[in-house]
Design a protein around this motif. Sequence first.
Motif, PDB file in Angstrom:
ATOM      1  N   ARG A 199       0.830  -1.211   0.000  1.00  0.00           N
ATOM      2  CA  ARG A 199       0.000   0.000   0.000  1.00  0.00           C
ATOM      3  C   ARG A 199       0.857   1.251   0.000  1.00  0.00           C
ATOM      4  N   ASP A 200       1.885   1.256   0.852  1.00  0.00           N
ATOM      5  CA  ASP A 200       2.742   2.440   0.973  1.00  0.00           C
ATOM      6  C   ASP A 200       3.412   2.781  -0.350  1.00  0.00           C
ATOM      7  N   GLU A 201       3.852   1.746  -1.084  1.00  0.00           N
ATOM      8  CA  GLU A 201       4.632   1.990  -2.292  1.00  0.00           C
ATOM      9  C   GLU A 201       3.792   2.176  -3.550  1.00  0.00           C
ATOM     10  N   THR A 202       2.512   1.828  -3.485  1.00  0.00           N
ATOM     11  CA  THR A 202       1.675   1.976  -4.678  1.00  0.00           C
ATOM     12  C   THR A 202       0.633   3.090  -4.542  1.00  0.00           C
ATOM     13  N   ALA A 203       0.361   3.523  -3.323  1.00  0.00           N
ATOM     14  CA  ALA A 203      -0.585   4.622  -3.123  1.00  0.00           C
ATOM     15  C   ALA A 203       0.037   5.941  -3.569  1.00  0.00           C
ATOM     16  N   TYR A 204      -0.789   6.946  -3.747  1.00  0.00           N
ATOM     17  CA  TYR A 204      -0.311   8.260  -4.210  1.00  0.00           C
ATOM     18  C   TYR A 204       0.747   8.813  -3.264  1.00  0.00           C
ATOM     19  N   ASN A 205       0.522   8.677  -1.971  1.00  0.00           N
ATOM     20  CA  ASN A 205       1.500   9.083  -0.963  1.00  0.00           C
ATOM     21  C   ASN A 205       1.196   8.353   0.342  1.00  0.00           C
ATOM     22  N   LEU A 206       2.019   8.571   1.367  1.00  0.00           N
ATOM     23  CA  LEU A 206       1.838   7.867   2.639  1.00  0.00           C
ATOM     24  C   LEU A 206       0.544   8.277   3.332  1.00  0.00           C
ATOM     25  N   PHE A 207       0.138   9.524   3.163  1.00  0.00           N
ATOM     26  CA  PHE A 207      -1.130   9.940   3.770  1.00  0.00           C
ATOM     27  C   PHE A 207      -2.275   9.109   3.203  1.00  0.00           C
ATOM     28  N   MET A 208      -2.286   8.930   1.879  1.00  0.00           N
ATOM     29  CA  MET A 208      -3.353   8.144   1.271  1.00  0.00           C
ATOM     30  C   MET A 208      -3.275   6.696   1.729  1.00  0.00           C
ATOM     31  N   SER A 209      -2.068   6.177   1.867  1.00  0.00           N
ATOM     32  CA  SER A 209      -1.896   4.789   2.281  1.00  0.00           C
ATOM     33  C   SER A 209      -2.291   4.572   3.733  1.00  0.00           C
ATOM     34  N   ARG A 210      -1.818   5.448   4.618  1.00  0.00           N
ATOM     35  CA  ARG A 210      -2.002   5.233   6.055  1.00  0.00           C
ATOM     36  C   ARG A 210      -3.316   5.806   6.588  1.00  0.00           C
ATOM     37  N   VAL A 211      -3.837   6.836   5.930  1.00  0.00           N
ATOM     38  CA  VAL A 211      -5.078   7.475   6.391  1.00  0.00           C
ATOM     39  C   VAL A 211      -6.220   7.255   5.396  1.00  0.00           C
ATOM     40  N   GLY A 212      -5.931   7.441   4.114  1.00  0.00           N
ATOM     41  CA  GLY A 212      -6.981   7.354   3.106  1.00  0.00           C
ATOM     42  C   GLY A 212      -7.614   5.986   2.994  1.00  0.00           C
ATOM     43  N   VAL A 213      -6.804   4.926   3.006  1.00  0.00           N
ATOM     44  CA  VAL A 213      -7.351   3.572   2.872  1.00  0.00           C
ATOM     45  C   VAL A 213      -8.232   3.201   4.066  1.00  0.00           C
ATOM     46  N   PRO A 214      -7.770   3.412   5.322  1.00  0.00           N
ATOM     47  CA  PRO A 214      -8.666   3.144   6.455  1.00  0.00           C
ATOM     48  C   PRO A 214      -9.936   4.001   6.430  1.00  0.00           C
ATOM     49  N   LEU A 215      -9.804   5.246   5.985  1.00  0.00           N
ATOM     50  CA  LEU A 215     -10.979   6.112   5.895  1.00  0.00           C
ATOM     51  C   LEU A 215     -11.968   5.582   4.865  1.00  0.00           C
ATOM     52  N   ALA A 216     -11.445   5.085   3.754  1.00  0.00           N
ATOM     53  CA  ALA A 216     -12.319   4.491   2.737  1.00  0.00           C
ATOM     54  C   ALA A 216     -13.055   3.287   3.305  1.00  0.00           C
ATOM     55  N   ALA A 217     -12.356   2.492   4.113  1.00  0.00           N
ATOM     56  CA  ALA A 217     -12.983   1.315   4.722  1.00  0.00           C
ATOM     57  C   ALA A 217     -14.116   1.718   5.654  1.00  0.00           C
ATOM     58  N   LEU A 218     -13.904   2.777   6.412  1.00  0.00           N
ATOM     59  CA  LEU A 218     -14.966   3.265   7.307  1.00  0.00           C
ATOM     60  C   LEU A 218     -16.136   3.822   6.502  1.00  0.00           C
ATOM     61  N   THR A 219     -15.828   4.615   5.478  1.00  0.00           N
ATOM     62  CA  THR A 219     -16.870   5.230   4.658  1.00  0.00           C
ATOM     63  C   THR A 219     -17.696   4.180   3.936  1.00  0.00           C
ATOM     64  N   ALA A 220     -17.048   3.080   3.533  1.00  0.00           N
ATOM     65  CA  ALA A 220     -17.734   2.022   2.789  1.00  0.00           C
ATOM     66  C   ALA A 220     -18.836   1.352   3.609  1.00  0.00           C
ATOM     67  N   ARG A 221     -18.800   1.527   4.928  1.00  0.00           N
ATOM     68  CA  ARG A 221     -19.816   0.924   5.797  1.00  0.00           C
ATOM     69  C   ARG A 221     -20.970   1.884   6.074  1.00  0.00           C
ATOM     70  N   THR A 222     -20.961   3.025   5.418  1.00  0.00           N
ATOM     71  CA  THR A 222     -21.970   4.049   5.639  1.00  0.00           C
ATOM     72  C   THR A 222     -22.741   4.311   4.350  1.00  0.00           C
ATOM     73  N   PRO A 223     -23.796   5.129   4.407  1.00  0.00           N
ATOM     74  CA  PRO A 223     -24.504   5.498   3.171  1.00  0.00           C
ATOM     75  C   PRO A 223     -23.640   6.260   2.164  1.00  0.00           C
ATOM     76  N   LEU A 224     -22.430   6.655   2.580  1.00  0.00           N
ATOM     77  CA  LEU A 224     -21.520   7.378   1.680  1.00  0.00           C
ATOM     78  C   LEU A 224     -20.613   6.442   0.897  1.00  0.00           C
ATOM     79  N   ALA A 225     -20.921   5.143   0.891  1.00  0.00           N
ATOM     80  CA  ALA A 225     -20.080   4.166   0.187  1.00  0.00           C
ATOM     81  C   ALA A 225     -19.967   4.488  -1.299  1.00  0.00           C
ATOM     82  N   GLY A 226     -20.966   5.189  -1.842  1.00  0.00           N
ATOM     83  CA  GLY A 226     -20.950   5.534  -3.261  1.00  0.00           C
ATOM     84  C   GLY A 226     -20.213   6.818  -3.570  1.00  0.00           C
TER      85      GLY A 226
END
Length: 317
Positions: free
Chosen positions: A165-192
Amino acid sequence: MSTYAQQENWRQIQGFLPAEYQLKPAQEPQEEWWSWGRHRIHLDCYRNASAPVKVILFHGVGTNGRQMSTILGAPLARRGFETIAIDMPEYGLTQVGTGKPVRYDDWVQAGSDLIDVELAKDDRPIVLYGLSAGGMETYHVAAKNRKVKGIVGMTFLDQRLQQVRDETAYNLFMSRVGVPLAALTARTPLAGLRMPMAAASKMYALVNDPVALKACMADKTSAGKWVTMGFLASYAAYRPAIEPEDFDVCPILLTQPAQDRWTPLHLSQLFLQRIRHVPVKITMLENAGHYPLEQPGLQQMVSAIHDFCVEQACARS
């Protein structure tokens, strides 16, 4: 219903390929539509009833099926194989039905179901090819379906690994924060909720020619695609039906571009070194970028995959 015959983006992109890889109108694949659940999936096909092998081509998150047809589908067809390049839901010209946001799990299921559809027609061996994220998708589909005779990947990336994730994501913020945030968002009505794939990943390293990159990014059906939080979360966390230590379905070939600035060899080796029960071969593609536009890498790729497919056909007989 739009077709690639009507789309200019792929023609602009293929203009950066060597002349022999650029398709003229009479050389373009047959376009087919496959009703899969709520979606109408687009297929680029070079049908050949006498071909000894069928090769199903998977794109990644920065390409589409037509871009697979130009670099590999057509060249393999000229060598006597049947090839089918699929536009996964949300990419290419596939028409997405209404309902829940598309997840990466849908891509794996669609790939497995397409294999079953083709095997219902005849029992010729099927080999899977995947570029970028499509490489690991070949593994995920093979592990789920268990009926293919070989898989070829342009990278095998286990996104469950933080290093990957660290080496293929846009940057470390996206890897370390963005991916977990996407996982949380995916469980809400904002998944789309959507974001550009280029903001999540190193899409700037898709090709090594900066002018070609502009053409790729202008294509909203491939590198310029916006994807949902649900898709990103499911892609990052997907768990295969068979872990690599137990994979015994078929041989594996990695065709690794030597000048890949997005997914270098060591990231695929993290996964492939865990394979114990089937042969694994690595072929390096000289001078080639992530989506390869360059020679001699392109020719080396086609030849290596051709030989790999012949081996699987001979093993069957």
